[in-house]
Design an enzyme around this catalytic site. Structure first.
Site, PDB file in Angstrom:
ATOM      1  N   LEU A  99       0.815  -1.386   0.043  1.00  0.00           N
ATOM      2  CA  LEU A  99      -0.073  -0.031   0.027  1.00  0.00           C
ATOM      3  C   LEU A  99       0.900   1.232  -0.059  1.00  0.00           C
ATOM      4  O   LEU A  99       0.862   1.988  -0.650  1.00  0.00           O
ATOM      5  CB  LEU A  99      -0.903  -0.009   1.134  1.00  0.00           C
ATOM      6  CG  LEU A  99      -1.853   1.411   1.242  1.00  0.00           C
ATOM      7  CD1 LEU A  99      -2.788   1.257   0.130  1.00  0.00           C
ATOM      8  CD2 LEU A  99      -2.787   0.982   2.482  1.00  0.00           C
ATOM      9  N   TYR A 100       1.672   1.311   0.840  1.00  0.00           N
ATOM     10  CA  TYR A 100       2.637   2.613   1.094  1.00  0.00           C
ATOM     11  C   TYR A 100       3.484   2.726  -0.318  1.00  0.00           C
ATOM     12  O   TYR A 100       3.511   3.822  -0.743  1.00  0.00           O
ATOM     13  CB  TYR A 100       3.478   2.372   2.429  1.00  0.00           C
ATOM     14  CG  TYR A 100       4.674   3.506   2.294  1.00  0.00           C
ATOM     15  CD1 TYR A 100       4.038   4.636   2.501  1.00  0.00           C
ATOM     16  CD2 TYR A 100       5.864   2.912   2.604  1.00  0.00           C
ATOM     17  CE1 TYR A 100       5.043   5.964   2.842  1.00  0.00           C
ATOM     18  CE2 TYR A 100       6.673   4.065   2.932  1.00  0.00           C
ATOM     19  CZ  TYR A 100       6.533   5.430   2.888  1.00  0.00           C
ATOM     20  OH  TYR A 100       7.342   6.591   2.849  1.00  0.00           O
ATOM     21  N   GLY A 101       4.050   1.592  -0.519  1.00  0.00           N
ATOM     22  CA  GLY A 101       5.006   1.506  -1.844  1.00  0.00           C
ATOM     23  C   GLY A 101       4.338   1.962  -3.184  1.00  0.00           C
ATOM     24  O   GLY A 101       5.007   3.159  -3.715  1.00  0.00           O
TER      25      GLY A 101
END
Length: 250
Positions: free
Chosen positions: A157-159
């Site tokens: 999600l973050y990446g």
């Protein structure tokens, strides 16, 4: 030879109440910029402003939650008002980074990450970059991450949100670069901040994979950002610069 002196420039730094954003705000003020410290926490924001003013710099706090297009519009307007009608430098540092398995990620987290990490910079650039282009000058730096470059379990999600920001950096270069607005990004590696303190030994383990072998100090990331917004980087456009201790190089 370009100068790193930012005297006379107005710089808006989001997520500037702590971590990399706060370190960047302090450094840009040291270089002479009038820094607008944007964030949700007024107490922490005023603490950063006070530190800048104590050091002889110029700064003001701007409350911002960046939840939607309207909040971005309000932030852009307040920043321009405090900046005497303009913003010369924008650093999109606000972001959140929940980690965990994809199948255990709440839908609300997906929305929250993309709202702040992707949509907020998009709306803010939409509000501020055209005026920079009209003046024929401006600098924008987006704070990304090294895990936008390679896959890490638990960081999908973050990446992916920061990978979107990397592409926006390049697209905005194509869109605004011909009119004097330089847009670049930095990709920090593991960095010691208030936000990463909870990672404990995991932060050191992640950092150990890079040639530098240690986490960065927030000031080290800020130095790269300060270079990119300065005239010393006058021919640097559309770059996504790893500031990760060499992790993505090996």
């Amino acid at each position: 030879m370009g100068s790193v002196d930012l005297t006379g420039r107005v710089a808006l730094v989001t997520g500037a109440t702590s971590g990399i954003g706060a370190a960047t705000a302090v450094l840009l003020a040291e270089r002479g910029a009038h820094v607008l410290v944007a964030g949700r926490d007024a107490v922490r924001g005023e603490t950063v402003v006070a530190a800048i003013r104590t050091g002889g710099g110029k700064a003001d706090f701007v409350a911002a939650d960046q939840r939607d297009a309207e909040s971005a519009r309000q932030l852009a307007q307040q920043a321009a008002d405090l900046g005497g009608g303009r913003v010369d430098i924008l650093v999109n540092s606000a972001g959140i980074f929940p980690f965990g398995p994809t199948d255990q990620t709440p839908a609300d987290d997906v929305d929250a990450v993309y709202d702040l990490n992707v949509k907020a910079p998009f709306h803010l650039v939409a509000r501020l970059a055209p005026a920079m282009a009209e003046r024929g000058r401006g600098a924008i730096v987006n704070v990304s991450t090294m895990v936008a470059e390679y896959g890490v379990a638990g960081m999908a999600l973050y990446g992916s949100s920061k990978a979107a920001l990397n592409l926006l950096t390049k697209a905005w270069t194509a869109e605004f670069g011909p009119r004097g607005v330089r847009v670049n990004a930095v990709e920090p590696g593991p960095t010691r901040t208030e936000g990463t303190a909870a990672m404990g030994e995991n932060l050191d383990a992640l950092a150990a994979q890079a040639p530098a072998g240690r986490p960065a100090a927030a000031r080290e990331i800020a130095e790269a950002i300060a270079y990119l917004v300065s005239d010393a980087a006058s021919f640097v456009q559309g770059a996504v610069v790893p500031v990760d201790g060499g992790r993505t190089a090996v």
